[in-house]
Write a protein that holds these residues in place. Structure first.
Motif, PDB file in Angstrom:
ATOM      1  N   SER A 316       4.314  63.341   4.542  1.00 52.82           N
ATOM      2  CA  SER A 316       3.497  62.780   5.615  1.00 52.82           C
ATOM      3  C   SER A 316       2.597  63.863   6.203  1.00 52.82           C
ATOM      4  N   TRP A 320      -1.333  63.374   5.809  1.00 50.35           N
ATOM      5  CA  TRP A 320      -1.944  62.932   7.049  1.00 50.35           C
ATOM      6  C   TRP A 320      -2.305  64.046   8.037  1.00 50.35           C
ATOM      7  N   TYR A 324      -4.806  63.657  11.061  1.00 41.32           N
ATOM      8  CA  TYR A 324      -4.248  63.669  12.420  1.00 41.32           C
ATOM      9  C   TYR A 324      -4.988  64.661  13.314  1.00 41.32           C
ATOM     10  N   ASN A 327      -8.466  63.227  13.976  1.00 43.88           N
ATOM     11  CA  ASN A 327      -8.427  61.991  14.740  1.00 43.88           C
ATOM     12  C   ASN A 327      -7.887  62.194  16.147  1.00 43.88           C
ATOM     13  N   ASN A 328      -6.870  63.045  16.291  1.00 44.41           N
ATOM     14  CA  ASN A 328      -6.196  63.189  17.583  1.00 44.41           C
ATOM     15  C   ASN A 328      -6.891  64.192  18.496  1.00 44.41           C
ATOM     16  N   SER A 383       4.719  67.662  18.425  1.00 45.42           N
ATOM     17  CA  SER A 383       4.168  66.395  18.906  1.00 45.42           C
ATOM     18  C   SER A 383       3.509  66.547  20.269  1.00 45.42           C
ATOM     19  N   SER A 454       1.146  54.826   8.554  1.00 45.00           N
ATOM     20  CA  SER A 454      -0.120  54.190   8.918  1.00 45.00           C
ATOM     21  C   SER A 454       0.107  53.001   9.852  1.00 45.00           C
ATOM     22  N   GLN A 457       1.269  54.404  13.360  1.00 40.65           N
ATOM     23  CA  GLN A 457       0.149  55.035  14.061  1.00 40.65           C
ATOM     24  C   GLN A 457      -0.815  53.992  14.602  1.00 40.65           C
ATOM     25  N   TRP A 462       0.466  58.121  17.606  1.00 43.64           N
ATOM     26  CA  TRP A 462       0.986  59.277  16.880  1.00 43.64           C
ATOM     27  C   TRP A 462       2.325  59.765  17.420  1.00 43.64           C
TER      28      TRP A 462
END
Length: 502
Positions: A316, A320, A324, A327-328, A383, A454, A457, A462
């Protein structure tokens, strides 16, 4: 009182050095870089997801667009109405790849034990390079966009790439015995992380010209690597007149110790070890072990289930992480690609150090357990990483150390231990099959995970994805808990015997 066999062993590093030749170095490097190139081509897809998503979705219309070109031509490449559906399809492609990769691993391990490993590996590398070129470069040059065509190509790519790992682990198992195996395989298993770094570097260098050139470069390099492997790889020491591992076990005690796997039970009498799944005969060429016989070997099922959970988390991050970060945090795609390298750097260091520690302890499971417990904390910390690239890179490397390290150990050193344990009597024809079972089961877990990532999310965000990772990491420890308890008991027993001997 008889001294246990574990105390009669010579130092692992000394045994390793005394039997190392230039052929070992060449085999190490060729297998290392062959799998690195396979991983680089996979990493390319994850590194260009943002570009592919934007290519597959329409941009904002302006009033002059219909006048400049026909609307049908302008919208021909737009497979999806919005970025969310494109992202979901990208996750579906990851799942398709991993499922076909998992099925291929079960088959490739069996094929690798019955055919020439060099032929199988070279064929997989070259043919996979052609598929990657067709998927990412040829379709863009021809402006041919079709969801079903992409899916079919990625199924074929997964099947072809599955030939890589069982073959390279089997070749390494043929050349390197148990002496220092944790360190050697820990260092060697960095090939996947090096491939990720190479793929991210190549993609970031040519991404400004178009994502199709990222696929072109990695596919070309991988094809060239397959040609080199075909003409240069030696699959076994007997090809150059060197003795095979275990050939002179009765004459040299060091050889006996080097080939005795860590998976063997040290408190079992030597008479009990005369049993073999493979019937002993006068034929010097051992027969390949059966699939179900390999599944019945001690530890294979437990480590396979544990690896299914752990590979889900590790892959993952592989698939991703750049997406991530972009996008984040809103970072540029090229910057996110370069920053994601730190996760692989942590995995390289973690696999090497943890493999060396497992060599010293002569046990693998306790080292995995400690690392995975720290991995839970590092996942929770990552996180909540702030929008700072240096801090994110540090926590990312720590997370890679505690997740990538155990993943590398299970897929390489432990798979080699499982394939060379006493019940197999050192048959090299079990290595690829066992490796395929472990890695294939792990890939099934990773395949399911990519689609779940996916979905989680998209619906929950996330943060819940990281909670899911923590759950899967904890499940990894749960599956190997019987092995952890058993090996800790053996460590304590050996310590008591050592104290009595003094």
């Amino acid at each position: 009182m008889a001294v246990p066999g574990s105390f009669r062993r010579q130092p692992a590093n000394r045994g390793l050095v005394s039997h190392c030749t230039h052929h070992h170095i060449v085999v190490f490097l060729l297998t290392f870089f062959s799998y690195s190139l396979l991983h680089a081509s996979r990493k390319t897809f994850s590194n260009v997801k943002v570009s592919i998503s934007s290519q597959w979705t329409p941009s904002c219309l302006n009033s002059t667009a219909p006048e400049l070109r026909p609307y049908e031509l302008w919208s021909s490449s737009h497979l999806f109405p919005n970025a969310e559906e494109a992202t979901l399809f990208l996750g579906t492609l990851d799942t398709i790849f991993l499922f076909s990769y998992a099925v291929g691993l079960f088959v490739s391990g069996i094929v690798g034990d019955r055919l020439n490993l060099r032929w199988v590996l070279s064929f997989g590398m070259c043919s996979s390079a052609l598929v990657v070129f067709s998927f990412g470069t040829l379709t863009e040059w021809l402006h041919f966009y079709n969801k079903w065509f992409y899916c079919c190509l990625w199924v074929v790519n997964g099947l072809l790439q599955s030939t890589g790992w069982p073959c390279v682990v089997a070749v390494m198992g043929n050349w390197f015995g148990k002496a220092g195996r944790g360190f050697v395989f820990g260092l060697w298993s960095a090939c996947a992380s090096v491939g990720n770094i190479l793929g991210a570097f190549l993609a970031s260098c040519v991404l400004k010209y178009g994502y199709e050139y990222a696929f072109l470069v990695t596919a070309s390099v991988q094809f060239a690597g397959g040609v080199i492997v075909f003409f240069g790889l030696l699959t076994s020491p007997k090809e150059v007149g060197l003795p095979e591992l275990g050939a002179d076990e009765d004459e040299v005690s060091v050889e006996e110790d080097a080939n005795r796997p860590l998976m063997g039970n040290d408190d079992v009498d030597d008479d009990d070890r005369n049993y073999s799944i493979q019937a002993t005969d006068n034929d010097n060429q051992p027969k390949a072990i059966g699939f179900f016989q390999a599944c019945c070997l001690p530890g294979v099922v437990l480590y396979s289930l544990a690896y299914a959970c752990l590979k889900l988390v590790n892959y993952s991050f592989f698939f991703w992480l750049p997406f991530y970060l972009s996008n984040n945090f809103g970072w540029k795609e090229a910057e996110a690609d370069q920053l994601s390298i730190w996760y692989d750097v942590g995995g390289i260091i973690g696999g090497t150090i943890q493999g060396l520690i497992s060599d010293v302890l002569q046990k693998r499971a306790p080292v995995l357990a400690v690392s995975l417990l720290f991995a839970v904390g590092s996942l929770f910390g990552y996180s909540r990483s702030p929008n700072s690239k240096p801090i994110n890179a540090v926590i990312m490397a720590i997370t890679g150390f505690f997740i990538g390290g155990p993943s590398n150990m299970i897929s390489s050193a432990i798979s080699a231990d499982l394939g060379r344990q006493d019940l197999v009597k050192g048959s090299s024809e079990a290595l690829a099959t066992v490796t395929g079972i472990v890695d294939g089961t792990g890939s099934i877990g990773a395949a399911v995970g990519q689609y779940l990532v996916s979905l989680i999310q998209e619906n929950l965000g996330w943060m819940w994805v990281f909670y899911f990772f923590i759950l899967m990491t904890s499940s990894t420890v749960l599956f190997i808990s019987p092995l952890i308890v058993r090996e800790i008991r053996l460590l304590l027993h050996e310590r008591r015997l050592r104290m009595l001997a003094e």
